[in-house]
Enzyme design. Structure first.
Site, PDB file in Angstrom:
ATOM      1  N   GLY A  56       0.827  -1.201   0.000  1.00 41.48           N
ATOM      2  CA  GLY A  56       0.000   0.000   0.000  1.00 41.48           C
ATOM      3  C   GLY A  56       0.856   1.244   0.000  1.00 41.48           C
ATOM      4  O   GLY A  56       0.528   2.264   0.616  1.00 41.48           O
ATOM      5  N   GLY A  57       1.969   1.172  -0.734  1.00 36.37           N
ATOM      6  CA  GLY A  57       3.005   2.179  -0.623  1.00 36.37           C
ATOM      7  C   GLY A  57       2.713   3.525  -1.256  1.00 36.37           C
ATOM      8  O   GLY A  57       3.454   4.473  -1.032  1.00 36.37           O
ATOM      9  N   LEU A  58       1.636   3.628  -2.031  1.00 33.06           N
ATOM     10  CA  LEU A  58       1.334   4.909  -2.672  1.00 33.06           C
ATOM     11  C   LEU A  58       0.293   5.710  -1.903  1.00 33.06           C
ATOM     12  O   LEU A  58      -0.246   6.694  -2.404  1.00 33.06           O
ATOM     13  CB  LEU A  58       0.867   4.679  -4.116  1.00 33.06           C
ATOM     14  N   GLY A  59       0.005   5.282  -0.667  1.00 28.75           N
ATOM     15  CA  GLY A  59      -0.913   6.025   0.185  1.00 28.75           C
ATOM     16  C   GLY A  59      -0.206   7.150   0.920  1.00 28.75           C
ATOM     17  O   GLY A  59       0.938   7.502   0.629  1.00 28.75           O
ATOM     18  N   LEU A  61       1.151   7.467   3.915  1.00 26.43           N
ATOM     19  CA  LEU A  61       2.385   7.210   4.644  1.00 26.43           C
ATOM     20  C   LEU A  61       3.469   6.558   3.799  1.00 26.43           C
ATOM     21  O   LEU A  61       4.658   6.754   4.049  1.00 26.43           O
ATOM     22  CB  LEU A  61       2.102   6.309   5.857  1.00 26.43           C
ATOM     23  N   ASP A  82       2.281  -1.511  -4.643  1.00 27.51           N
ATOM     24  CA  ASP A  82       0.864  -1.139  -4.606  1.00 27.51           C
ATOM     25  C   ASP A  82       0.203  -1.773  -5.814  1.00 27.51           C
ATOM     26  O   ASP A  82       0.875  -2.387  -6.660  1.00 27.51           O
ATOM     27  CB  ASP A  82       0.693   0.389  -4.633  1.00 27.51           C
ATOM     28  N   ASP A 100      -0.292  -7.399  -4.947  1.00 30.90           N
ATOM     29  CA  ASP A 100      -1.681  -7.497  -4.508  1.00 30.90           C
ATOM     30  C   ASP A 100      -1.700  -8.289  -3.208  1.00 30.90           C
ATOM     31  O   ASP A 100      -1.351  -9.479  -3.178  1.00 30.90           O
ATOM     32  CB  ASP A 100      -2.502  -8.216  -5.585  1.00 30.90           C
ATOM     33  N   TYR A 189     -13.408  -0.395   9.739  1.00 33.17           N
ATOM     34  CA  TYR A 189     -11.995  -0.030   9.825  1.00 33.17           C
ATOM     35  C   TYR A 189     -11.461  -0.319  11.223  1.00 33.17           C
ATOM     36  O   TYR A 189     -10.428  -0.958  11.400  1.00 33.17           O
ATOM     37  CB  TYR A 189     -11.839   1.448   9.467  1.00 33.17           C
TER      38      TYR A 189
END
Length: 370
Positions: A56-59, A61, A82, A100, A189
């Site tokens: 999820g590196g393009l979020g 943080l 990501d 994924d 969440y």
């Protein structure tokens, strides 16, 4: 072939302008980075630096976390991943691959081929977005987490999974909220984060997994908002600078814990490098400040005097009312020396500079070009 090419990736962005991070590591391994010419010292850098995969590196943080880790462990040792298409800037800054988290075998191949040692798992649907699509949130936040934690156990990785103030609910004490207390969240969440905390602690005690988790408050950065309940504190800078007005979806006196991105990443780096013998827990609260929308907007008016604020609370108000108002992070400060640097005044000053420099100018340039 993929990881051989990644290993040959050269540091092509030496001229890239980056933020300076103050990094305070535990008392047995203390490091302070005041500028790009000083190398941080960590528990691993004395020998072989870890190979790190960020999901999820393009979020919000991920990209800033990658910059900090690459500066300390080498560009080729931090692999951003990501399912989103990266920008040219993402590709220039260091290795990037498609990953994924719902594809376990694909993740296995990455870990083996790229010789991964640490896994930082940012992939998740945030609170407001998750409520709009609960089945997807269950798949991403729970099934995806199962995959990465099993992967970490199988290959003996150090794994970091962030948690949140959303892991608490209306039955939790709100002011202050201690590290260990009742947790009955009312968002998918929050439920998924409590599940991650408990499963990670179980894997640690049952299998010896080096699981680490920080409960973050609202994280404030210059990046555009991404669907969290605390994102009003980001959106107001973007919309306020562009349009000189902002309509807030929370009541003016809704107090929530917050942390600036640099403090957030400093805590993450310090926690990752703390020797296990200093950790009395696997999950810690961390925070820097608590404020209300009204307090933030009053500080922002010093920079944008003609800013017009209106309030129109929506369903996110109910979510915020079930969350902590003040976070008690005394255990993190006691056990591994956590300290924050940014208060409300300094946060607003930094956000004004960041949004003006990195986003407002680009937006104005787009308008001119169009």
């Amino acid at each position: 072939m993929l990881c051989k090419s990644l290993a040959r990736f050269s540091c092509r962005f030496t001229g890239f302008v980056r933020k300076d991070f103050h990094v305070s590591v535990n008392p047995l391994c203390r490091a302070t980075k005041e500028n790009d010419n000083t190398n941080c010292v960590s528990t691993v850098s004395k020998s072989k630096p870890p190979r790190i995969l960020i999901t999820g590196g393009l979020g919000q943080l991920g990209t800033e976390c990658a910059k900090l880790l690459r500066r300390n462990y080498g560009n080729e040792n931090v692999i951003l991943s990501d399912i989103i298409k990266p920008t040219e800037e993402n590709l220039e800054n260091g290795p990037f691959i498609f990953a994924d988290i719902l594809d376990f075998k694909g993740l296995q191949k990455i870990v083996v081929d790229c010789r991964i040692d640490w896994l930082i798992h940012f992939s998740a649907l945030l609170s407001a977005v998750g409520e709009q699509n609960v089945p997807l949130a269950v798949r991403v936040n729970i099934e995806g987490m199962h995959n990465v934690i099993e992967l970490a156990k199988q290959y003996k990785l150090r794994i970091f999974i962030p948690s949140t103030i959303g892991a608490f609910g209306p039955d939790s004490p709100r002011n202050p909220t201690p590290n260990v207390t009742v947790q009955r969240p009312r968002t998918i969440y929050g439920v998924s984060k409590v599940h991650a905390e408990l499963l990670g602690e179980y894997y640690h005690h049952r299998f010896g997994l080096d699981f680490r988790c920080l409960r973050f408050p609202g994280v404030i950065s210059g990046d555009p908002p991404g669907g969290g309940t605390t994102d009003y504190a980001v959106a107001v800078f973007h919309e306020g600078l562009l349009n000189k007005k902002y309509e807030c979806y929370l009541e003016p006196h809704t107090m929530l814990p917050m942390i600036y991105i640099e403090d957030c990443l400093s805590a993450l780096f310090q926690f990752l490098n703390t020797p296990e013998e200093l950790l009395r827990r696997r999950v810690y609260n961390v925070t820097a400040m608590s404020f209300t929308p009204e307090e933030l907007f009053n500080e922002l008016l010093k920079y944008i005097p003609d800013l017009k604020i209106t309030y129109k609370p929506d369903k996110r108000q109910l979510i915020a009312e079930s969350w902590p108002q003040v976070f008690d992070d005394s255990e993190a400060r006691r056990d591994w020396g956590w300290q924050h640097k940014y208060d409300l005044q300094r946060l607003v000053e930094s956000m004004m500079r960041d949004v003006n420099t990195n986003f407002l100018s680009k937006h104005q340039l787009k308008q001119i070009n169009s």
